[in-house]
Design a protein around this motif. Structure first.
Motif, short mmCIF file in Angstrom:
data_model
loop_
_atom_site.label_atom_id
_atom_site.label_comp_id
_atom_site.label_asym_id
_atom_site.label_seq_id
_atom_site.Cartn_x
_atom_site.Cartn_y
_atom_site.Cartn_z
N ALA A 154 -7.85 17.91 78.83
CA ALA A 154 -8.68 16.81 78.32
C ALA A 154 -8.63 16.76 76.80
O ALA A 154 -8.51 15.69 76.20
CB ALA A 154 -10.12 16.97 78.81
N GLN A 155 -8.66 17.93 76.17
CA GLN A 155 -8.59 17.96 74.71
C GLN A 155 -7.26 17.47 74.21
O GLN A 155 -7.17 16.74 73.22
CB GLN A 155 -8.86 19.37 74.18
N LYS A 156 -6.18 17.85 74.89
CA LYS A 156 -4.86 17.39 74.48
C LYS A 156 -4.77 15.87 74.63
O LYS A 156 -4.14 15.18 73.82
CB LYS A 156 -3.77 18.07 75.32
N HIS A 157 -5.43 15.36 75.65
CA HIS A 157 -5.42 13.93 75.90
C HIS A 157 -6.16 13.18 74.79
O HIS A 157 -5.72 12.14 74.32
CB HIS A 157 -6.04 13.63 77.26
N VAL A 158 -7.28 13.73 74.39
CA VAL A 158 -8.04 13.15 73.28
C VAL A 158 -7.18 13.08 72.03
O VAL A 158 -7.13 12.06 71.34
CB VAL A 158 -9.31 13.97 73.00
N LEU A 159 -6.47 14.16 71.78
CA LEU A 159 -5.59 14.22 70.62
C LEU A 159 -4.50 13.16 70.71
O LEU A 159 -4.20 12.45 69.74
CB LEU A 159 -4.96 15.61 70.54
N GLN A 170 -8.38 25.05 82.42
CA GLN A 170 -7.13 24.33 82.22
C GLN A 170 -7.39 22.84 82.07
O GLN A 170 -6.83 22.17 81.20
CB GLN A 170 -6.18 24.61 83.40
N GLN A 171 -8.26 22.30 82.93
CA GLN A 171 -8.58 20.87 82.85
C GLN A 171 -9.23 20.54 81.52
O GLN A 171 -8.99 19.48 80.94
CB GLN A 171 -9.50 20.46 84.00
N MET A 172 -10.06 21.44 81.04
CA MET A 172 -10.71 21.25 79.76
C MET A 172 -9.67 21.17 78.65
O MET A 172 -9.73 20.30 77.77
CB MET A 172 -11.65 22.44 79.51
N VAL A 173 -8.71 22.07 78.70
CA VAL A 173 -7.64 22.07 77.69
C VAL A 173 -6.84 20.77 77.76
O VAL A 173 -6.53 20.16 76.74
CB VAL A 173 -6.70 23.29 77.91
N MET A 175 -15.33 14.42 89.94
CA MET A 175 -16.45 14.62 89.06
C MET A 175 -17.37 13.41 89.17
O MET A 175 -16.99 12.31 88.81
CB MET A 175 -15.95 14.78 87.64
N ILE A 225 -15.48 9.43 88.65
CA ILE A 225 -14.03 9.49 88.67
C ILE A 225 -13.56 9.70 90.10
O ILE A 225 -14.08 10.57 90.81
CB ILE A 225 -13.54 10.63 87.76
N VAL A 237 -7.41 9.26 84.12
CA VAL A 237 -7.85 10.47 83.45
C VAL A 237 -6.74 11.51 83.45
O VAL A 237 -6.50 12.19 82.46
CB VAL A 237 -9.10 11.02 84.17
#
Lengths: 209, 209
Positions: free
Chosen positions: B122-127, B117-120, B83, B90, B71
């Motif tokens: 995660a989004q970058k990772h999705v991208l 920050q972790q949310m951001v 989490m 995880i 992750v």
DNA sequence: CGGTCCGTTGATAGAATTCAACGGTTGTGG
DNA sequence: CCACAACCGTTGAATTCTATCAACGGACCG
């Protein structure tokens, strides 16, 4: 019908019959209505958080080269907030007529819960994108949408194939092929462009192990 | 060297020279040391949040069929929490000797900031996973790691190729091919198994548009 | 020194995208 | 109300990309 005149990169939606810059309709003190394809901009005095009363919303991240990633879809009851930051900029857009309330008065606890839920969803999405084949992604998405539409055997997808594809990280042609393949295998049945029937949920779930 | 005896599915790490069930070393009241490949289990009385003093940690999600998704990676100064939920589970594991402090006394504000920050991320990772080619994923990861290692021209990756691959959603052979290709194009230089040199950051960034 | 693990490379197979054509639907204007 | 245009979705063929299978060399550990 008059079009907006826009310099430079013209957003394709600006050329459609739904000019995308437009004010939401205010129904009550805090209730706003957005139409199909409308970008959701909240009044500057409101907290940038809202709750969906009815309709469907997509969170979208546009890339420099024109590709777009759909981060998530949200329906009735979901909390949504725009995440803006130096490195990501995600916008909310209505994919059909949508009513929402600005949620200034949401409790910390409720917010915290929603944030945690979004985090979990993001992780599941990462897993979907990195570990699943195209068939599995499509099946997983259909099962998820069915659940969110109330678990009825037949339901109608609120989004186009393009949005479907942009969410699961595939091309629309591949989505179409997968749907056809699933139908031929008897796992789903398609009704028109948006309608989906899942005759036996268990059979479809077996695809995902 | 005695091995743990485990029934059923044997975790490959259980067969390595680092038996993975072991207590962390307690240095001070709140400072714990974990060794390479050790699963990070905090004392049950501590809040399940910690801050990394030194070393590197990976967050791992294991799948039923043996595949694993990484992750995120976390280094000095990062906050980490496990989490756990009905649908995702995880775990944190040290990828090299790691010192951390249990962070019972972290301010709400600091926690909130870290979560965002972790949310951001995660989004970058999705991208990354859904829109980038293999070369782009590798380049992006190297640039990110360089920044996190202090932006020096030469740095040493803290993780193996297997972890690298499990993070960017590729196979280790493909990682290897991409690294070789980038080196042949003069965009990076490899030093041993872990060392990476980025002669001109701008050239590598151009790959990502 | 020998074995195991890790990483690289080559050949091949498989999966998804791209390009192109076509039918169906929807919305618009006559 | 009808005709037409634009858009959406499906399908086929060819291409590109990544995974898989296999072999090999080097590093590390005992």
């Amino acid at each position: 019908m008059s079009y907006l005149s826009i310099q430079g990169n013209v957003d394709p939606r600006a050329r459609s019959s739904y000019p995308f810059l437009r004010a939401p309709v205010r129904h009550a003190n805090t209730t706003l209505r957005f139409e199909r394809e409308q970008v959701i901009c909240l009044p500057p005095d409101a907290a940038q958080v809202f709750k969906i009363i009815s309709g469907w919303v997509r969170l979208v991240q546009d890339l420099a080269d024109g590709r777009r990633q759909i981060v998530s879809f949200h329906g009735k009851g979901d909390f949504v907030w725009c995440m803006r930051n130096a490195s990501v900029s995600i916008c909310a857009e209505a994919i059909e007529e949508t009513l929402l309330i600005c949620a200034d008065g949401i409790s910390k606890e409720e917010m915290h819960q929603a944030a945690l839920q979004q985090m979990v969803e993001a992780q599941k999405h990462v897993l979907l994108l990195s570990q699943r084949s195209s068939d599995e992604r499509v099946a997983s998405f259909l099962l998820d949408m069915q659940r969110r539409m109330g678990s009825s055997r037949i339901f109608s997808l609120p989004m186009s194939r393009a949005d479907f594809a942009a969410f699961v990280g595939m091309k629309i042609e591949t989505i179409s092929r997968c749907l056809s393949s699933l139908q031929q295998r008897g796992l789903i049945r398609l009704h028109g462009l948006r309608g989906v029937e899942i005759p036996a949920r268990a059979a479809l779930e077996r695809l995902l192990q």
